[in-house]
Write a protein that holds these residues in place. Structure first.
Motif, short mmCIF file in Angstrom:
data_model
loop_
_atom_site.label_atom_id
_atom_site.label_comp_id
_atom_site.label_asym_id
_atom_site.label_seq_id
_atom_site.Cartn_x
_atom_site.Cartn_y
_atom_site.Cartn_z
N GLY A 1 -6.61 0.56 3.30
CA GLY A 1 -5.95 -0.56 3.20
C GLY A 1 -5.26 -1.18 4.37
O GLY A 1 -5.79 -2.20 4.91
N ALA B 1 -3.97 6.79 1.36
CA ALA B 1 -3.33 5.45 1.35
C ALA B 1 -3.59 4.45 2.49
O ALA B 1 -3.37 3.29 2.22
CB ALA B 1 -1.84 5.33 1.18
N PHE C 1 0.90 -1.38 -0.14
CA PHE C 1 -0.13 0.11 0.06
C PHE C 1 0.87 1.24 0.03
O PHE C 1 0.52 2.28 -0.31
CB PHE C 1 -0.90 0.03 1.23
CG PHE C 1 -2.16 -0.83 1.11
CD1 PHE C 1 -3.00 -0.91 0.11
CD2 PHE C 1 -2.28 -1.94 1.98
CE1 PHE C 1 -4.13 -1.68 -0.16
CE2 PHE C 1 -3.28 -2.94 1.90
CZ PHE C 1 -3.98 -2.75 0.72
N VAL D 1 -11.02 -2.83 -0.17
CA VAL D 1 -10.62 -1.73 -0.61
C VAL D 1 -11.43 -1.28 -1.77
O VAL D 1 -11.58 -0.19 -2.28
CB VAL D 1 -9.13 -1.62 -0.97
CG1 VAL D 1 -8.73 -0.37 -1.37
CG2 VAL D 1 -8.59 -1.98 0.42
#
Length: 262
Positions: A86, A83, A47, A109
């Motif tokens: 996740g 970001a 990620f 996600v």
């Protein structure tokens, strides 16, 4: 019990109650974030890799100038919280003992695209674009005709009084904008992932949480800012470690900050 991640049209959640957080709990959340990263390092690296790659590309394509580097370094944290969605899901699953398959994590996600999280992402993009426009305008405001100089080879411009004022001004304004984004997202993003609630209410809850826990949240904002700055210095590579730990830790902070009616 039906999992909300399997059905995005479940009944709306009641607004949570905001609790008090101590500095001791904040330290515990950071330790738990590091533990989550150690337990599932590949997800953290995955990620954060997008932001590391984008950071390197932007840094290279930004003509290598001090002005571009300053603008990107201050603007980058504005989009970084997005970001962490996740990472929040990874921490949530570790917490309740659910499987950590790639299809499970990425599936959650992916399904968030049709819920409330993208609205927060859109707001972050608007703020980032505003910051980019403002940073360019401040060059003309403080440097005047000097802004036409090739500053990739004339860094001495920033040693002038005007250049120093520009740096100070952008740091102050950039810091205020970054703190606004922090206040809007520090609790709202994990809340939107965890519960059925609209993004406006989630952001209001996030701002109120910061207001109720001023000292702890200011400390946490400082930790995030300094960690992100240090992580971006070695060609953004430090984000491979900083982003996962900060993301996981934010999830645990959210869990300690909010209480939901039974």
């Amino acid at each position: 019990m039906q999992d909300k991640h399997d059905n995005p049209r479940l009944e709306a959640s009641d607004p949570p109650e905001i609790g008090k957080i101590t500095l001791f709990e904040l330290r515990a959340c950071i330790a738990m974030g590091a533990s989550d990263f150690k337990r599932a390092p590949l997800f953290g690296i995955f990620f954060s890799s997008f932001y590391v790659i984008c950071g390197i590309i932007l840094g290279v394509s930004g003509a290598g100038t001090f002005a571009w580097t300053l603008m990107l370094s201050l603007g980058f944290p504005l989009v970084a919280p997005f970001a962490a969605v996740g990472l929040y899901e990874v921490s949530r699953r570790l917490e309740v003992g659910e499987p950590l398959g790639w299809s499970d994590i990425l599936g959650v996600v992916w399904r968030e695209r049709g819920r409330q999280v993208p609205w927060v992402g859109a707001i972050l993009v608007i703020i980032f674009l505003f910051w980019s426009f403002f940073a360019h305008m401040s060059l003309a405001l403080f440097l005047g005709n000097m802004s036409l100089t090739n500053i990739s080879t004339s860094w001495e411009i920033f040693a002038t009084p005007q250049g120093q004022m520009l740096i100070g001004f952008e740091f102050i304004v950039g810091g205020l904008v970054a703190f606004l984004v922090y206040a809007l997202t520090v609790v709202s993003l994990p809340l939107l992932l965890d519960r059925e609630i609209d993004f406006v209410t989630a952001m209001i809850v996030s701002v109120k949480t910061v207001a109720v826990n001023k000292i702890v949240m200011l400390v946490w904002a400082g930790v995030i800012g300094l960690s992100m700055l240090a992580a971006m210095l070695p060609y953004f590579l430090g984000l491979f470690v900083a982003l996962p730990i900060l993301g996981h830790a934010t999830w645990h902070l959210y869990r300690r900050a909010l209480y939901f009616p039974v």
